[in-house]
Scaffold this motif. Structure first.
Motif, PDB file in Angstrom:
ATOM      1  N   GLY A 162       0.177  16.216-109.852  1.00 22.44           N
ATOM      2  CA  GLY A 162       0.409  16.455-108.456  1.00 22.44           C
ATOM      3  C   GLY A 162       0.554  15.151-107.701  1.00 22.44           C
ATOM      4  O   GLY A 162       0.316  14.061-108.210  1.00 22.44           O
ATOM      5  N   LYS A 208      -1.390  17.673-104.375  1.00 23.78           N
ATOM      6  CA  LYS A 208      -0.477  18.724-103.930  1.00 23.78           C
ATOM      7  C   LYS A 208       0.590  18.934-104.994  1.00 23.78           C
ATOM      8  O   LYS A 208       1.155  17.978-105.521  1.00 23.78           O
ATOM      9  CB  LYS A 208       0.187  18.305-102.618  1.00 23.78           C
ATOM     10  N   ASP A 209       0.829  20.204-105.329  1.00 28.68           N
ATOM     11  CA  ASP A 209       1.946  20.549-106.207  1.00 28.68           C
ATOM     12  C   ASP A 209       2.580  21.827-105.674  1.00 28.68           C
ATOM     13  O   ASP A 209       2.267  22.260-104.562  1.00 28.68           O
ATOM     14  CB  ASP A 209       1.517  20.658-107.673  1.00 28.68           C
ATOM     15  N   SER A 210       3.443  22.442-106.457  1.00 29.15           N
ATOM     16  CA  SER A 210       4.166  23.627-105.991  1.00 29.15           C
ATOM     17  C   SER A 210       3.253  24.830-105.752  1.00 29.15           C
ATOM     18  O   SER A 210       3.640  25.756-105.047  1.00 29.15           O
ATOM     19  CB  SER A 210       5.255  23.999-106.992  1.00 29.15           C
ATOM     20  N   THR A 211       2.032  24.811-106.312  1.00 33.61           N
ATOM     21  CA  THR A 211       1.129  25.947-106.146  1.00 33.61           C
ATOM     22  C   THR A 211       0.188  25.794-104.965  1.00 33.61           C
ATOM     23  O   THR A 211      -0.471  26.746-104.578  1.00 33.61           O
ATOM     24  CB  THR A 211       0.293  26.177-107.422  1.00 33.61           C
ATOM     25  N   GLY A 212       0.072  24.598-104.423  1.00 29.57           N
ATOM     26  CA  GLY A 212      -0.815  24.379-103.281  1.00 29.57           C
ATOM     27  C   GLY A 212      -1.499  23.034-103.337  1.00 29.57           C
ATOM     28  O   GLY A 212      -1.039  22.099-103.991  1.00 29.57           O
TER      29      GLY A 212
END
Length: 163
Positions: free
Chosen positions: A1, A19-23
């Motif tokens: 992330g 932070k990544d695409s899932t939250g």
């Protein structure tokens, strides 16, 4: 992330958000991890990392937190800083007179609208790779770095228990 926020808590513990695409996930590197904590102090925003460890569940006093035991730095971006120009007459840093009004040297009084801010790139002393806690902080399930990527010892049975 992607590291989006970092702060140092009481006693030297480091808290940052990934932070990544899932939250977004709150992460913690505790002072007791030794070397890993030192690496945590050098983390910057905009680094891309993978963090591994145990999850502390959400409670009324804190959010769900990943207690980091292994940190893999994947990519490090240089830090970009805009600096005021150097005076062509005396070499001192100039001061801005306001938006689109140019710069003035405090030392010699030289003014100009033709000089521009310079871009300065600062590189981290960290390099991409895997970072682990000091050996004194290893838990009994943590693999030493020298064994990462190797097969376990128990890949063959020595002999059957019964004849």
């Amino acid at each position: 992330g992607l590291i989006v926020d970092k702060h140092v808590g009481k006693g030297g513990d480091i808290f940052f958000k990934l932070k990544d695409s899932t939250g977004i996930l709150e992460c913690a590197i505790y002072k007791e991890t030794g070397f890993l904590n030192s690496v945590g102090h050098l983390l910057d925003r905009e680094m891309i990392v993978e963090a591994c460890g145990g999850i502390r569940p959400r409670s009324s006093s804190h959010s769900m937190t990943l207690n980091v035991e292994t940190l893999h730095i994947i990519r490090i971006y240089p830090k970009i800083t805009l600096r005021n120009p150097v005076c062509p007459c005396c070499g001192a840093r100039m001061k801005s007179l306001g938006f689109n009004k140019g710069f003035k040297c405090k030392k010699c009084g030289f003014k100009s609208t033709n000089v521009k801010k310079s871009i300065e790139l600062t590189y981290s002393i960290l390099e991409p790779g895997v970072y682990l806690p000091s050996p004194r902080a290893y838990r009994h399930l943590t693999l030493p770095k020298r064994r990462f990527g190797k097969r376990p010892y128990y890949n063959k049975l020595i002999s059957p228990w019964h004849g």
